[in-house]
Scaffold this motif. Structure first.
Motif, PDB file in Angstrom:
ATOM      1  N   ARG A   6       0.980  -1.280  -0.053  1.00 30.65           N
ATOM      2  CA  ARG A   6      -0.058  -0.221  -0.055  1.00 30.65           C
ATOM      3  C   ARG A   6       0.886   1.015   0.082  1.00 30.65           C
ATOM      4  NH1 ARG A   6      -5.209   1.421   1.072  1.00 30.65           N
ATOM      5  NH2 ARG A   6      -5.547  -0.705   1.381  1.00 30.65           N
ATOM      6  N   GLU A  14      -3.597  -5.277   6.861  1.00 30.26           N
ATOM      7  CA  GLU A  14      -4.986  -5.140   6.719  1.00 30.26           C
ATOM      8  C   GLU A  14      -5.754  -5.693   7.292  1.00 30.26           C
ATOM      9  OE1 GLU A  14      -6.022  -4.282   2.514  1.00 30.26           O
ATOM     10  OE2 GLU A  14      -4.146  -3.191   2.097  1.00 30.26           O
ATOM     11  N   LYS A  16     -10.300  -6.360   8.066  1.00 27.88           N
ATOM     12  CA  LYS A  16     -11.315  -6.020   7.333  1.00 27.88           C
ATOM     13  C   LYS A  16     -12.360  -5.912   8.869  1.00 27.88           C
ATOM     14  CE  LYS A  16     -15.114  -7.605   4.249  1.00 27.88           C
ATOM     15  NZ  LYS A  16     -15.701  -8.446   3.289  1.00 27.88           N
ATOM     16  N   PHE A  51     -16.411   0.577   1.288  1.00 31.77           N
ATOM     17  CA  PHE A  51     -15.462   0.739   2.454  1.00 31.77           C
ATOM     18  C   PHE A  51     -14.349   1.929   2.314  1.00 31.77           C
ATOM     19  CE2 PHE A  51     -12.971  -1.463  -0.414  1.00 31.77           C
ATOM     20  CZ  PHE A  51     -11.560  -1.069   0.079  1.00 31.77           C
ATOM     21  N   VAL A  52     -13.855   2.548   3.411  1.00 32.48           N
ATOM     22  CA  VAL A  52     -12.933   3.467   3.513  1.00 32.48           C
ATOM     23  C   VAL A  52     -11.885   2.953   4.204  1.00 32.48           C
ATOM     24  CG1 VAL A  52     -14.263   5.437   3.119  1.00 32.48           C
ATOM     25  CG2 VAL A  52     -13.799   4.605   5.436  1.00 32.48           C
ATOM     26  N   SER A  53     -10.436   3.388   4.118  1.00 29.97           N
ATOM     27  CA  SER A  53      -9.546   2.690   4.894  1.00 29.97           C
ATOM     28  C   SER A  53      -9.132   3.789   6.008  1.00 29.97           C
ATOM     29  CB  SER A  53      -8.327   2.288   3.879  1.00 29.97           C
ATOM     30  OG  SER A  53      -8.862   1.318   2.981  1.00 29.97           O
ATOM     31  N   LYS A  54      -8.418   3.140   7.170  1.00 25.44           N
ATOM     32  CA  LYS A  54      -8.308   4.236   8.259  1.00 25.44           C
ATOM     33  C   LYS A  54      -6.797   3.626   8.749  1.00 25.44           C
ATOM     34  CE  LYS A  54      -9.549   5.681  12.863  1.00 25.44           C
ATOM     35  NZ  LYS A  54      -9.433   7.121  12.653  1.00 25.44           N
ATOM     36  N   LYS A  55      -5.820   4.480   8.782  1.00 22.29           N
ATOM     37  CA  LYS A  55      -4.520   3.810   9.400  1.00 22.29           C
ATOM     38  C   LYS A  55      -4.896   4.179  10.816  1.00 22.29           C
ATOM     39  CE  LYS A  55      -0.592   4.145   7.389  1.00 22.29           C
ATOM     40  NZ  LYS A  55       0.704   4.601   6.840  1.00 22.29           N
ATOM     41  N   ILE A  65      -3.949  -1.053   8.651  1.00 26.35           N
ATOM     42  CA  ILE A  65      -4.923  -0.360   7.814  1.00 26.35           C
ATOM     43  C   ILE A  65      -5.961  -1.028   8.031  1.00 26.35           C
ATOM     44  CG2 ILE A  65      -5.565   0.169   5.458  1.00 26.35           C
ATOM     45  CD1 ILE A  65      -3.170   1.419   6.161  1.00 26.35           C
ATOM     46  N   ASN A  67      -9.792  -1.606   7.039  1.00 29.29           N
ATOM     47  CA  ASN A  67     -10.661  -1.290   5.902  1.00 29.29           C
ATOM     48  C   ASN A  67     -12.256  -1.431   6.371  1.00 29.29           C
ATOM     49  OD1 ASN A  67      -8.811  -1.031   4.100  1.00 29.29           O
ATOM     50  ND2 ASN A  67      -8.810  -3.334   3.779  1.00 29.29           N
ATOM     51  N   TRP A  69     -15.986  -1.310   6.271  1.00 27.78           N
ATOM     52  CA  TRP A  69     -17.108  -1.640   5.547  1.00 27.78           C
ATOM     53  C   TRP A  69     -18.413  -1.332   5.952  1.00 27.78           C
ATOM     54  CZ3 TRP A  69     -17.048  -3.894   0.741  1.00 27.78           C
ATOM     55  CH2 TRP A  69     -15.816  -4.188   0.176  1.00 27.78           C
ATOM     56  N   SER A  88     -14.364 -10.948   7.222  1.00 31.05           N
ATOM     57  CA  SER A  88     -14.549  -9.933   8.366  1.00 31.05           C
ATOM     58  C   SER A  88     -13.400 -10.483   9.321  1.00 31.05           C
ATOM     59  CB  SER A  88     -15.777  -9.292   8.415  1.00 31.05           C
ATOM     60  OG  SER A  88     -16.359  -8.893   7.361  1.00 31.05           O
TER      61      SER A  88
END
Length: 218
Positions: A6, A14, A16, A51-55, A65, A67, A69, A88
């Motif tokens: 990434r 990552e 989920k 979905f959006v990704s959040k660190k 990361i 993700n 959903w 998930s």
């Protein structure tokens, strides 16, 4: 937990994370405000999944990361919603603290999750709209009892006024997931050692047997 390239964070794992619950409980706003998108009143219902990704930085400065959903809560789209459950690792069961029915339906959502997700996963119970606590229809004891039945962490949050509380819960859940992952790795190492030990014993037994046979031939 999976690893994917990434940009400049090739080693970030990552995870989920799926948000599950009735329509109108605030799943979309929880996700949006956690990544800096402003809260929106009267948002249209989600009809599919995205979905959006959040660190997230966990202990020991390990970065993940997440993700996040978003799924539809309406019964009309339930079969479509189920398609997004697989894989998930963190399941967030979300309810509106001012609507008792949204809490009662979490048992149904948890049952659907268990029917679909076969891999290791953990739960978090999220009581949203805590800014309306004076209109609260669900007691703390009810939430705790349900959370205990799933061995889940729980928290009352407000996507509108206090998105940090939700982010704190998410971080805690990732820490919990890390512990499970470490236990699995330890068990795997123990299993491999046991298998290797059995192989070694078996090899030793055959070696002695062949040595005896060779001596008898002499």
């Amino acid at each position: 937990m999976s690893k994917k390239s990434r940009n400049d964070s090739e080693d970030d794992e990552e995870i989920k994370v799926i948000f599950v619950g009735d329509s109108g409980v605030g799943k979309t706003n929880l996700i949006n405000t956690s990544v800096g998108i402003p809260f929106t009143e009267g948002k249209s219902p989600t009809i599919s999944g995205s979905f959006v990704s959040k660190k997230i930085t966990a202990s020991n400065d390990v970065e993940f990361i997440a993700n996040l959903w978003d799924t539809a809560g309406q019964e009309t789209y339930r079969e479509v919603t189920k398609l997004f459950f697989k894989g998930s690792e963190i399941i967030l069961l979300v309810f509106d603290i001012t609507v008792k029915e949204s809490f009662e339906s979490l048992k149904m959502w948890a049952k659907i999750v268990e029917e679909i997700i076969e891999t290791e996963h953990i739960y978090g119970i999220v009581g949203n709209k805590n800014d309306l606590y004076l209109e609260k229809k669900v007691s703390d004891n009810e939430v705790k009892e349900f959370a205990d039945s799933l061995k889940a962490q729980y928290k009352f949050v407000s996507a509108k006024n206090d998105p940090q509380s939700f982010s704190d819960l998410l971080k805690d859940l990732i820490e919990e997931l890390k512990k499970i992952d470490r236990r699995e790795k330890k068990n795997s190492i123990k299993l491999n050692k046991s298998v290797n030990s059995e192989k070694s014993s078996c090899f030793s037994w055959f070696s002695k047997l062949f040595q005896k046979n060779d001596k008898s031939k002499d």
